[in-house]
Design a protein around this motif. Sequence first.
Motif, PDB file in Angstrom:
ATOM      1  N   LYS A  89      -8.021  15.803  30.819  1.00 30.06           N
ATOM      2  CA  LYS A  89      -9.120  15.485  31.739  1.00 30.06           C
ATOM      3  C   LYS A  89     -10.321  16.387  31.465  1.00 30.06           C
ATOM      4  O   LYS A  89     -11.463  15.941  31.534  1.00 30.06           O
ATOM      5  CB  LYS A  89      -8.673  15.626  33.201  1.00 30.06           C
ATOM      6  CG  LYS A  89      -7.580  14.678  33.615  1.00 30.06           C
ATOM      7  CD  LYS A  89      -8.066  13.260  33.659  1.00 30.06           C
ATOM      8  CE  LYS A  89      -6.967  12.333  34.158  1.00 30.06           C
ATOM      9  NZ  LYS A  89      -7.279  10.940  33.920  1.00 30.06           N
ATOM     10  N   LEU A  90     -10.065  17.651  31.164  1.00 32.86           N
ATOM     11  CA  LEU A  90     -11.147  18.575  30.825  1.00 32.86           C
ATOM     12  C   LEU A  90     -11.901  18.064  29.595  1.00 32.86           C
ATOM     13  O   LEU A  90     -13.131  18.014  29.601  1.00 32.86           O
ATOM     14  CB  LEU A  90     -10.576  19.972  30.562  1.00 32.86           C
ATOM     15  CG  LEU A  90     -11.581  21.034  30.154  1.00 32.86           C
ATOM     16  CD1 LEU A  90     -11.218  22.363  30.797  1.00 32.86           C
ATOM     17  CD2 LEU A  90     -11.662  21.204  28.654  1.00 32.86           C
ATOM     18  N   PHE A  91     -11.164  17.669  28.561  1.00 32.37           N
ATOM     19  CA  PHE A  91     -11.811  17.162  27.349  1.00 32.37           C
ATOM     20  C   PHE A  91     -12.629  15.906  27.649  1.00 32.37           C
ATOM     21  O   PHE A  91     -13.790  15.799  27.232  1.00 32.37           O
ATOM     22  CB  PHE A  91     -10.772  16.867  26.263  1.00 32.37           C
ATOM     23  CG  PHE A  91     -11.375  16.251  25.029  1.00 32.37           C
ATOM     24  CD1 PHE A  91     -12.190  17.005  24.188  1.00 32.37           C
ATOM     25  CD2 PHE A  91     -11.149  14.922  24.705  1.00 32.37           C
ATOM     26  CE1 PHE A  91     -12.766  16.448  23.059  1.00 32.37           C
ATOM     27  CE2 PHE A  91     -11.721  14.355  23.578  1.00 32.37           C
ATOM     28  CZ  PHE A  91     -12.531  15.126  22.751  1.00 32.37           C
ATOM     29  N   GLU A  92     -12.034  14.958  28.384  1.00 30.10           N
ATOM     30  CA  GLU A  92     -12.760  13.733  28.743  1.00 30.10           C
ATOM     31  C   GLU A  92     -14.041  14.062  29.500  1.00 30.10           C
ATOM     32  O   GLU A  92     -15.083  13.433  29.282  1.00 30.10           O
ATOM     33  CB  GLU A  92     -11.874  12.826  29.605  1.00 30.10           C
ATOM     34  CG  GLU A  92     -10.716  12.205  28.880  1.00 30.10           C
ATOM     35  CD  GLU A  92      -9.724  11.531  29.817  1.00 30.10           C
ATOM     36  OE1 GLU A  92     -10.029  11.365  31.032  1.00 30.10           O
ATOM     37  OE2 GLU A  92      -8.625  11.183  29.338  1.00 30.10           O
ATOM     38  N   HIS A  93     -13.964  15.035  30.388  1.00 31.78           N
ATOM     39  CA  HIS A  93     -15.152  15.403  31.158  1.00 31.78           C
ATOM     40  C   HIS A  93     -16.223  16.017  30.264  1.00 31.78           C
ATOM     41  O   HIS A  93     -17.412  15.715  30.420  1.00 31.78           O
ATOM     42  CB  HIS A  93     -14.788  16.358  32.298  1.00 31.78           C
ATOM     43  CG  HIS A  93     -15.945  16.664  33.171  1.00 31.78           C
ATOM     44  ND1 HIS A  93     -16.465  15.748  34.067  1.00 31.78           N
ATOM     45  CD2 HIS A  93     -16.735  17.761  33.256  1.00 31.78           C
ATOM     46  CE1 HIS A  93     -17.516  16.269  34.670  1.00 31.78           C
ATOM     47  NE2 HIS A  93     -17.693  17.498  34.193  1.00 31.78           N
ATOM     48  N   GLU A  94     -15.819  16.858  29.326  1.00 29.41           N
ATOM     49  CA  GLU A  94     -16.805  17.461  28.416  1.00 29.41           C
ATOM     50  C   GLU A  94     -17.487  16.402  27.551  1.00 29.41           C
ATOM     51  O   GLU A  94     -18.681  16.497  27.280  1.00 29.41           O
ATOM     52  CB  GLU A  94     -16.166  18.551  27.561  1.00 29.41           C
ATOM     53  CG  GLU A  94     -15.818  19.802  28.329  1.00 29.41           C
ATOM     54  CD  GLU A  94     -17.003  20.500  28.983  1.00 29.41           C
ATOM     55  OE1 GLU A  94     -18.174  20.227  28.646  1.00 29.41           O
ATOM     56  OE2 GLU A  94     -16.745  21.340  29.867  1.00 29.41           O
ATOM     57  N   VAL A  95     -16.752  15.384  27.122  1.00 29.10           N
ATOM     58  CA  VAL A  95     -17.353  14.281  26.366  1.00 29.10           C
ATOM     59  C   VAL A  95     -18.378  13.556  27.244  1.00 29.10           C
ATOM     60  O   VAL A  95     -19.491  13.248  26.797  1.00 29.10           O
ATOM     61  CB  VAL A  95     -16.277  13.309  25.836  1.00 29.10           C
ATOM     62  CG1 VAL A  95     -16.899  12.030  25.279  1.00 29.10           C
ATOM     63  CG2 VAL A  95     -15.418  14.004  24.770  1.00 29.10           C
ATOM     64  N   PHE A  96     -18.037  13.328  28.510  1.00 37.04           N
ATOM     65  CA  PHE A  96     -18.961  12.706  29.456  1.00 37.04           C
ATOM     66  C   PHE A  96     -20.235  13.547  29.614  1.00 37.04           C
ATOM     67  O   PHE A  96     -21.348  13.013  29.588  1.00 37.04           O
ATOM     68  CB  PHE A  96     -18.271  12.516  30.816  1.00 37.04           C
ATOM     69  CG  PHE A  96     -19.223  12.248  31.946  1.00 37.04           C
ATOM     70  CD1 PHE A  96     -19.825  11.000  32.080  1.00 37.04           C
ATOM     71  CD2 PHE A  96     -19.536  13.243  32.865  1.00 37.04           C
ATOM     72  CE1 PHE A  96     -20.724  10.759  33.121  1.00 37.04           C
ATOM     73  CE2 PHE A  96     -20.421  13.007  33.895  1.00 37.04           C
ATOM     74  CZ  PHE A  96     -21.021  11.759  34.024  1.00 37.04           C
TER      75      PHE A  96
END
Length: 172
Positions: A89-96
């Motif tokens: 989720k952290l990675f997905e958020h950083e991509v966002f």
Amino acid sequence: MLSKTIEDALNNQIRIEAESSQIYLAMACWAEVKGLEGVSNFMYAQSDEEREHMLKLVKFVNERGGHAKISQLAAPNVTFNSFKEMFEKLFEHEVFVSQSINELVHISLQEKDYATHNFLQWYVAEQIEEEAVARTILDKINMIGDDKGGLYLFDRDIENLTVTTAATDTPQ
């Protein structure tokens, strides 16, 4: 002087950075109650860093003749099925966040606001680093698998994690 379009876009990014801080704070709390002290300390630091990113935007908007607006935030997820899911989720958020910064850069060029464009380059480089850190963490988690000893070492070592990227690497 900021155009209304730029001011609105920057205020949206202020909200995103504030929500990022809250997301990482919620992750820190979850990790802490699960006994993952290293992960929780890492996430507390990430939360502080995101707040600093928000404040940098606030100051920029106000200094450029705009009005930084502090808005209501969406409540973050407070539970995760595993520490791996949390870091996914952290990675997905950083991509966002990277996509949002890229859109800001695009808007600044459309508006011919080169001062804002220049200011945003720091965020572009920062997001390269943030995504690289998240990828590195996920790679380490995948190597660990279900090994409890590996999780113990990961939790101990994450506080000292450093990742050098092309955006942050300075020639000698």
